[in-house]
Design an enzyme around this catalytic site. Structure first.
Site, PDB file in Angstrom:
ATOM      1  N   LYS A 285      12.166  42.206  56.039  1.00 54.15           N
ATOM      2  CA  LYS A 285      12.425  41.923  54.633  1.00 54.15           C
ATOM      3  C   LYS A 285      11.464  40.830  54.182  1.00 54.15           C
ATOM      4  CE  LYS A 285      16.730  41.611  51.972  1.00 54.15           C
ATOM      5  NZ  LYS A 285      18.183  41.323  52.112  1.00 54.15           N
TER       6      LYS A 285
ATOM      7  N   GLU B 114      34.796  47.550  51.288  1.00 57.60           N
ATOM      8  CA  GLU B 114      35.814  46.996  50.389  1.00 57.60           C
ATOM      9  C   GLU B 114      37.197  47.592  50.631  1.00 57.60           C
ATOM     10  OE1 GLU B 114      31.795  46.532  48.533  1.00 57.60           O
ATOM     11  OE2 GLU B 114      32.895  48.236  49.383  1.00 57.60           O
TER      12      GLU B 114
ATOM     13  N   ARG C 242      35.894  50.775  44.420  1.00 60.60           N
ATOM     14  CA  ARG C 242      35.933  51.477  45.696  1.00 60.60           C
ATOM     15  C   ARG C 242      37.219  51.201  46.462  1.00 60.60           C
ATOM     16  NH1 ARG C 242      29.797  51.115  47.884  1.00 60.60           N
ATOM     17  NH2 ARG C 242      30.414  53.143  48.641  1.00 60.60           N
TER      18      ARG C 242
END
Length: 663
Positions: free
Chosen positions: A289, A375, A403
């Site tokens: 990254k 979640e 969700r």
């Protein structure tokens, strides 16, 4: 002209030499640093997928072959090689989306920014190809190692692996170093053998030979079955020694890798092997990254996952910031509460720093639970924590509550669990577009029995309402707040006996004037809309219309004083930054009818629509949530020229649509 400017379609990449591809990768990184530093956006993730994305577009034929990103924040390089090189308005109103957008290009498929869904998309697209007889088409899903923590990915893998002819290539962009790098001469030797080994393993003749041998040995006598089991165990052991592929092999999927995601030739070779196999394959690529940008690599928190406007040389922010953010206020207060209460535990879904739990985690590391992008699990696990005698505080973005609705309803609320959910970035969030707006929560939460919902208007109210929320032990409580900086404190004139704050009232207000006098408008301000509502009150006051502005603080359950005040006004206006359908205004209107109060009510909020990206103020203006527009509507409603009509004054006829009342 550089190489990048000559690329208008992925097929243009096929004419470039290896040296030119390396040059192009460098140009793309410089382009991203220069442009994203001026607009803000997801810089680190895109710097990490340059070679990987180029390799995909060199091996596969987009848009005939579908490329799906999970999530789409890592699609900037994809945009560049599919003809979109004007990043001057990235994430700005009317400009390029920060995510894939079908309206921009035929190469874009999935627009949602919610993680862990790409493999289900890929499974569906691949099945459609099979059913239609399009056996020469492939689906490539690019998914980060973080998104693999979401349970939906494993549901999809289970289905994809069930058909050995489904042409799905799953590219795992592993920038989190989930597997520690192996070092040393012997490791290098094994790495040099891997391309040849993978070439054999993914060849159709290899599969046919393995199937033939397996059948002959298993159909034979006891000795043959013993030989098969022994050879199979030896093969599996050696494969697991070379690479962490056992789990995927057990699911029936081919595994290629690990591959250096920044080695263009290695990535292309791995993808070509996967393509040649013609069935479901996982290509595991290690990437960095923030690759090629020292400030990003030096950022220990998230390698510049998302940045605002920055100095491209130093990476330092050049945006002025005054005051605290909503997230910062929450972070400070929950850490203080944790110091006072040993039963407080914090739960988050792979976003510990973005939701403000860094201070809590530093002081109480054993009382912070990061469940990954899960979640649903977070909410049900929290119900278990509450049953075990703790009080969990689940901190997530408002858009991601979607969700976990079933778990909040059936696991938390049904069992009257004392769980507090903190929703960051509620309402209109701005530049990240439709799937990041936290505008759905208040409508969803209205139908959950027993739930308590708070919407603070400023920092002080956030602190006090958070404390009130964690004091609720027999029901779920939710505290929602906006993205960005907290505005100035909005002081109340009075707090009523049920906690409702009166923010402003005209001199003619019945609570001061006494008797049966009736004021014109009750303005109910929800959360961060208080400044707009106070502005509206001033504007209508200039037109001779009296008003009272109140902040319920807790919008669920509906405070009884709101109903009493509604009966004393000619019309009620509820202003909220959630969808109007099923929102706070709708709930108050139902409560009024149940109480036999016939005061008209107008819900002012967001439409049931997916709102394009832009700044928060731009989006609100687009949907009519401005003080000028709301005030204009109120004037017309009081005059009786716009429905719903305000209750007529004594001796005044009720207006009909299109008819002015006699004044």
């Amino acid at each position: 002209m550089g190489l990048l400017e000559s690329i208008t379609h992925p097929r243009d990449l096929s004419r470039l030499s290896d040296v030119q591809m390396e040059t192009l990768a460098g140009e793309i990184r410089q382009f991203l640093i220069k442009n994203v530093s001026q607009t803000g956006g997801h810089l680190g993730p895109n710097l990490g997928v340059v070679e990987l994305t180029l390799a995909i577009h060199r091996i596969f034929d987009s848009p005939r072959d579908s490329v799906v990103f999970d999530t789409g924040h890592q699609s900037y390089v994809h945009k560049l090689v599919t003809g979109r090189q004007d990043f001057s308005t990235l994430r700005k109103q009317g400009g390029l989306s920060g995510y894939p957008d079908r309206g921009e290009s035929e190469h874009d498929i999935v627009e949602s920014s919610h993680a862990s869904s790409s493999l289900s998309w890929a499974d569906g697209i691949a099945r459609a190809h099979q059913i239609k007889g399009e056996t020469d088409r492939y689906v490539v899903a690019v998914i980060g190692d973080g998104a693999l923590t979401g349970g939906m990915t494993w549901e999809a893998i289970n289905n994809i692996a069930g058909d050995k002819n489904r042409k799905v290539v799953i590219v795992v962009n592993d920038n989190g170093r989930s597997y520690a790098p192996t070092v040393g001469g012997f490791a290098d030797y094994l790495a040099s053998l891997r391309p040849a080994i993978d070439h054999v393993r993914t060849h159709k003749k290899y599969e046919a030979s393995m199937t033939w041998g397996k059948k002959r040995l298993q159909d034979g006598n006891v000795a043959g079955q013993f030989v098969y089991k022994s050879l199979h165990a030896a093969k599996k052991g050696v494969k697991d020694w070379w690479a962490p592929q056992g789990l995927f092999d057990d699911l029936g999927m081919k595994y290629v890798g690990p591959v250096d995601g920044h080695d263009q030739k290695a990535m292309e070779a791995a993808l070509q092997l996967a393509k040649n196999y013609g069935g479901p394959v996982i290509v595991h690529a290690f990437t960095d990254k923030g690759r090629g940008y020292a400030p990003a690599r030096a950022d220990v928190n998230d390698q510049f996952h998302a940045v605002g406007v920055i100095n491209p040389t130093t990476g330092a922010s050049v945006e002025s910031s005054s005051g605290k953010s909503w997230t910062g206020v929450f972070g400070e207060e929950i850490a203080k509460i944790a110091q006072e209460r040993q039963d407080i535990v914090a739960v988050t879904g792979a976003m510990l720093i973005p939701v403000g739990l860094a201070e809590f985690a530093a002081e109480f590391p054993d009382r912070v639970i990061d469940v990954g992008i899960a979640e649903q699990h977070a909410l049900t696990m929290s119900a278990g924590l509450a049953f075990g005698g703790l009080h969990p505080v689940v901190a997530i973005y408002a858009t991601f509550l979607n969700r976990a609705f079933d778990q909040l309803l059936m696991d938390v609320a049904l069992h009257k669990a004392g769980v507090t959910v903190v929703l960051d970035r509620a309402g209109v969030t701005g530049p990240d577009g439709p799937s990041h707006h936290g505008m759905w929560d208040m409508s969803m939460l209205q139908i959950i029995p027993g739930l308590h919902l708070a919407a603070p208007r400023d920092a002080e109210r956030l602190r006090e309402e958070l404390r009130e929320a964690v004091a609720i032990s027999n029901a779920p409580s939710v505290v929602r707040y906006s993205k960005g900086q907290v505005g100035p404190e909005v002081a109340a004139l009075e707090r009523l006996d049920d906690g409702v704050d009166v923010l402003a009232r005209s001199d003619q207000d019945p609570s001061e004037a006494g008797g049966d006098s009736v004021a014109d408008v009750l303005i109910v301000s929800v959360g961060a809309m208080s400044e707009l509502c106070l502005d509206v009150a001033k504007r209508v006051g200039a037109q001779g219309i009296t008003s009272t502005v109140v902040d319920p603080r807790w919008v669920l359950p509906v405070p009884r004083s709101i109903l009493r005040l509604a009966a004393q006004h000619r019309i009620v206006i509820v202003v909220e930054d959630g969808v109007r359908a099923g929102g706070v205004g709708s709930r108050i209107r139902q409560e009024l009818r149940a109480a036999g109060i016939d005061t008209a009510l107008n819900e002012v909020g967001l439409p049931v629509a997916f709102l394009d990206h832009g700044s928060r103020s731009q989006v609100l203006e687009r949907v009519g949530l401005t003080a000028q527009r709301v005030a204009q509507d109120i004037v017309e409603q009081v005059l009786g020229t716009r429905v719903p009509f305000a209750r007529p004054l004594p001796g005044q006829d009720a207006p009909r649509t299109g008819q002015l009342p006699r004044l």
